[in-house]
Design a protein around this motif. Sequence first.
Motif, PDB file in Angstrom:
ATOM      1  N   LEU A 283      14.420   4.199 -13.296  1.00 14.11           N
ATOM      2  CA  LEU A 283      14.099   4.075 -12.016  1.00 14.11           C
ATOM      3  C   LEU A 283      12.726   3.407 -11.723  1.00 14.11           C
ATOM      4  O   LEU A 283      11.652   3.700 -12.242  1.00 14.11           O
ATOM      5  N   TYR A 284      12.748   2.434 -10.647  1.00 13.73           N
ATOM      6  CA  TYR A 284      11.459   1.948 -10.058  1.00 13.73           C
ATOM      7  C   TYR A 284      11.074   2.719  -8.923  1.00 13.73           C
ATOM      8  O   TYR A 284      11.830   3.244  -7.975  1.00 13.73           O
ATOM      9  N   THR A 285       9.774   3.174  -9.088  1.00 12.99           N
ATOM     10  CA  THR A 285       9.271   4.217  -8.309  1.00 12.99           C
ATOM     11  C   THR A 285       8.054   3.927  -7.281  1.00 12.99           C
ATOM     12  O   THR A 285       7.222   2.930  -7.669  1.00 12.99           O
ATOM     13  N   HIS A 286       8.068   4.564  -6.265  1.00 14.42           N
ATOM     14  CA  HIS A 286       6.932   4.307  -5.174  1.00 14.42           C
ATOM     15  C   HIS A 286       6.159   5.902  -5.295  1.00 14.42           C
ATOM     16  O   HIS A 286       6.848   6.825  -4.753  1.00 14.42           O
ATOM     17  N   LEU A 287       4.897   6.116  -5.524  1.00  9.68           N
ATOM     18  CA  LEU A 287       4.209   7.387  -5.095  1.00  9.68           C
ATOM     19  C   LEU A 287       3.467   7.407  -3.898  1.00  9.68           C
ATOM     20  O   LEU A 287       2.566   6.671  -3.728  1.00  9.68           O
ATOM     21  N   ALA A 288       3.866   8.259  -3.002  1.00  9.44           N
ATOM     22  CA  ALA A 288       3.189   8.546  -1.689  1.00  9.44           C
ATOM     23  C   ALA A 288       2.325   9.747  -2.093  1.00  9.44           C
ATOM     24  O   ALA A 288       2.627  10.761  -2.231  1.00  9.44           O
ATOM     25  N   ILE A 289       1.128   9.620  -1.499  1.00  9.53           N
ATOM     26  CA  ILE A 289      -0.007  10.447  -1.719  1.00  9.53           C
ATOM     27  C   ILE A 289      -0.317  10.800  -0.130  1.00  9.53           C
ATOM     28  O   ILE A 289      -0.818  10.101   0.601  1.00  9.53           O
ATOM     29  N   ARG A 290      -0.323  12.094  -0.015  1.00 12.10           N
ATOM     30  CA  ARG A 290      -0.572  12.474   1.429  1.00 12.10           C
ATOM     31  C   ARG A 290      -1.559  13.862   0.950  1.00 12.10           C
ATOM     32  O   ARG A 290      -1.603  14.405  -0.076  1.00 12.10           O
ATOM     33  N   GLU A 291      -2.126  14.109   1.924  1.00 16.62           N
ATOM     34  CA  GLU A 291      -3.347  15.481   1.963  1.00 16.62           C
ATOM     35  C   GLU A 291      -2.426  16.791   1.400  1.00 16.62           C
ATOM     36  O   GLU A 291      -3.180  17.494   0.462  1.00 16.62           O
ATOM     37  N   ASP A 292      -1.301  17.019   1.703  1.00 15.11           N
ATOM     38  CA  ASP A 292      -0.456  18.238   1.178  1.00 15.11           C
ATOM     39  C   ASP A 292       0.337  17.963   0.243  1.00 15.11           C
ATOM     40  O   ASP A 292       1.035  19.020  -0.283  1.00 15.11           O
ATOM     41  N   ALA A 293       0.682  16.766  -0.110  1.00 12.19           N
ATOM     42  CA  ALA A 293       1.725  16.481  -1.008  1.00 12.19           C
ATOM     43  C   ALA A 293       1.557  15.142  -1.925  1.00 12.19           C
ATOM     44  O   ALA A 293       1.329  14.120  -1.250  1.00 12.19           O
ATOM     45  N   HIS A 294       2.369  15.122  -3.267  1.00 13.35           N
ATOM     46  CA  HIS A 294       2.411  13.796  -3.864  1.00 13.35           C
ATOM     47  C   HIS A 294       4.000  13.852  -3.894  1.00 13.35           C
ATOM     48  O   HIS A 294       4.590  14.509  -4.558  1.00 13.35           O
ATOM     49  N   GLN A 295       4.611  12.651  -3.315  1.00 15.24           N
ATOM     50  CA  GLN A 295       5.895  12.450  -3.400  1.00 15.24           C
ATOM     51  C   GLN A 295       6.347  11.298  -4.090  1.00 15.24           C
ATOM     52  O   GLN A 295       5.790  10.145  -3.722  1.00 15.24           O
ATOM     53  N   LEU A 296       7.347  11.337  -5.109  1.00 15.75           N
ATOM     54  CA  LEU A 296       7.819  10.118  -5.786  1.00 15.75           C
ATOM     55  C   LEU A 296       9.190   9.700  -5.123  1.00 15.75           C
ATOM     56  O   LEU A 296      10.005  10.597  -4.961  1.00 15.75           O
ATOM     57  N   TYR A 297       9.288   8.406  -4.978  1.00 17.64           N
ATOM     58  CA  TYR A 297      10.600   8.036  -4.438  1.00 17.64           C
ATOM     59  C   TYR A 297      11.042   6.822  -5.313  1.00 17.64           C
ATOM     60  O   TYR A 297      10.357   6.185  -6.039  1.00 17.64           O
ATOM     61  N   GLY A 298      12.325   6.952  -5.899  1.00 14.52           N
ATOM     62  CA  GLY A 298      13.000   6.121  -6.779  1.00 14.52           C
ATOM     63  C   GLY A 298      14.015   5.348  -6.165  1.00 14.52           C
ATOM     64  O   GLY A 298      14.972   5.784  -5.434  1.00 14.52           O
ATOM     65  N   PHE A 299      14.134   4.049  -7.093  1.00 12.06           N
ATOM     66  CA  PHE A 299      15.186   3.034  -6.705  1.00 12.06           C
ATOM     67  C   PHE A 299      15.754   2.484  -7.750  1.00 12.06           C
ATOM     68  O   PHE A 299      15.039   2.497  -8.931  1.00 12.06           O
ATOM     69  N   SER A 300      17.241   1.953  -7.642  1.00 13.57           N
ATOM     70  CA  SER A 300      17.809   1.488  -8.771  1.00 13.57           C
ATOM     71  C   SER A 300      17.270   0.024  -9.189  1.00 13.57           C
ATOM     72  O   SER A 300      17.421  -0.383 -10.383  1.00 13.57           O
ATOM     73  N   ASP A 301      16.553  -0.597  -8.157  1.00 12.04           N
ATOM     74  CA  ASP A 301      15.833  -1.928  -8.340  1.00 12.04           C
ATOM     75  C   ASP A 301      14.683  -2.114  -7.809  1.00 12.04           C
ATOM     76  O   ASP A 301      14.552  -1.611  -6.912  1.00 12.04           O
ATOM     77  N   LYS A 302      14.114  -3.192  -8.104  1.00  8.56           N
ATOM     78  CA  LYS A 302      12.808  -3.543  -7.546  1.00  8.56           C
ATOM     79  C   LYS A 302      13.037  -4.267  -6.200  1.00  8.56           C
ATOM     80  O   LYS A 302      12.195  -3.704  -5.321  1.00  8.56           O
ATOM     81  N   SER A 303      14.033  -4.659  -5.762  1.00  5.00           N
ATOM     82  CA  SER A 303      14.299  -5.063  -4.569  1.00  5.00           C
ATOM     83  C   SER A 303      14.239  -3.942  -3.389  1.00  5.00           C
ATOM     84  O   SER A 303      14.019  -3.965  -2.276  1.00  5.00           O
ATOM     85  N   GLN A 304      14.960  -3.150  -3.736  1.00  6.57           N
ATOM     86  CA  GLN A 304      15.240  -1.665  -3.113  1.00  6.57           C
ATOM     87  C   GLN A 304      13.856  -1.029  -2.759  1.00  6.57           C
ATOM     88  O   GLN A 304      13.362  -0.874  -1.590  1.00  6.57           O
ATOM     89  N   ARG A 305      12.807  -1.124  -3.933  1.00  5.88           N
ATOM     90  CA  ARG A 305      11.613  -0.474  -3.834  1.00  5.88           C
ATOM     91  C   ARG A 305      10.711  -1.370  -2.773  1.00  5.88           C
ATOM     92  O   ARG A 305       9.844  -0.962  -1.980  1.00  5.88           O
ATOM     93  N   THR A 306      10.843  -2.814  -3.016  1.00 11.37           N
ATOM     94  CA  THR A 306      10.076  -3.849  -2.230  1.00 11.37           C
ATOM     95  C   THR A 306      10.577  -3.551  -0.730  1.00 11.37           C
ATOM     96  O   THR A 306       9.626  -3.233  -0.016  1.00 11.37           O
TER      97      THR A 306
END
Length: 203
Positions: free
Chosen positions: A47-70
């Motif tokens: 999975l190609y991932t994006h890490l979202a960092i907030r004050e209350d949580a770190h959340q990973l989002y995953g995608f099957s390819d780079k175009s989805q993540r973009t």
Amino acid sequence: MIGRLQGVILEKQAPELLLDVNGVGYEIQAPISTFAMLGKTGTQAVLYTHLAIREDAHQLYGFSDKSQRTLFRTLIKVSGVGPKLALAILSGMDVHAFAVCVHNEDVTALTKLPGVGKKTAERLIVEMRDRLIEWQAPAPLWAAADNAEKASQDNLLREAEGALVALGYKPQDAAKMLNKVSTGVDSAEEMIRLALRSTLGTQ
């Protein structure tokens, strides 16, 4: 920044999955379109991932390819569009189909996506038009037609799955039931009927 993960799928229950990477379990949220590309639990996944960092949580989002993540990263820059809505958009329409809708200013098609009203659709068109040009050209018309058909089938599957869950089935069980009967079926009602008939063993 965590940009890519490869490991074994331990759990799958949309929109979240648990991925074992060398003994570390990563909780990842992903669009339905990515879930459709994954294997069963116990199999390998990348999975190609994006890490979202907030004050209350770190959340990973995953995608099957780079175009989805973009596209996901571009969507969350739009005013009023957070990660939850971005995932919903990617669940309801693939990258090429979304690009075509934006370039064609197709508000009607965008409002069919879950959580997207007319004002949000109009804002997506205005704010995404120039951003899409930077990395994603519109798909050919023949591809747009194929993508539209796939998006329509995906919408029927989600509608049918939601109905089965409302009847008391677990989401993963509903998905399995529908996978067996959805091919060639053009209505959610027929999918539900065939899925229930298959489960009950009636003719």
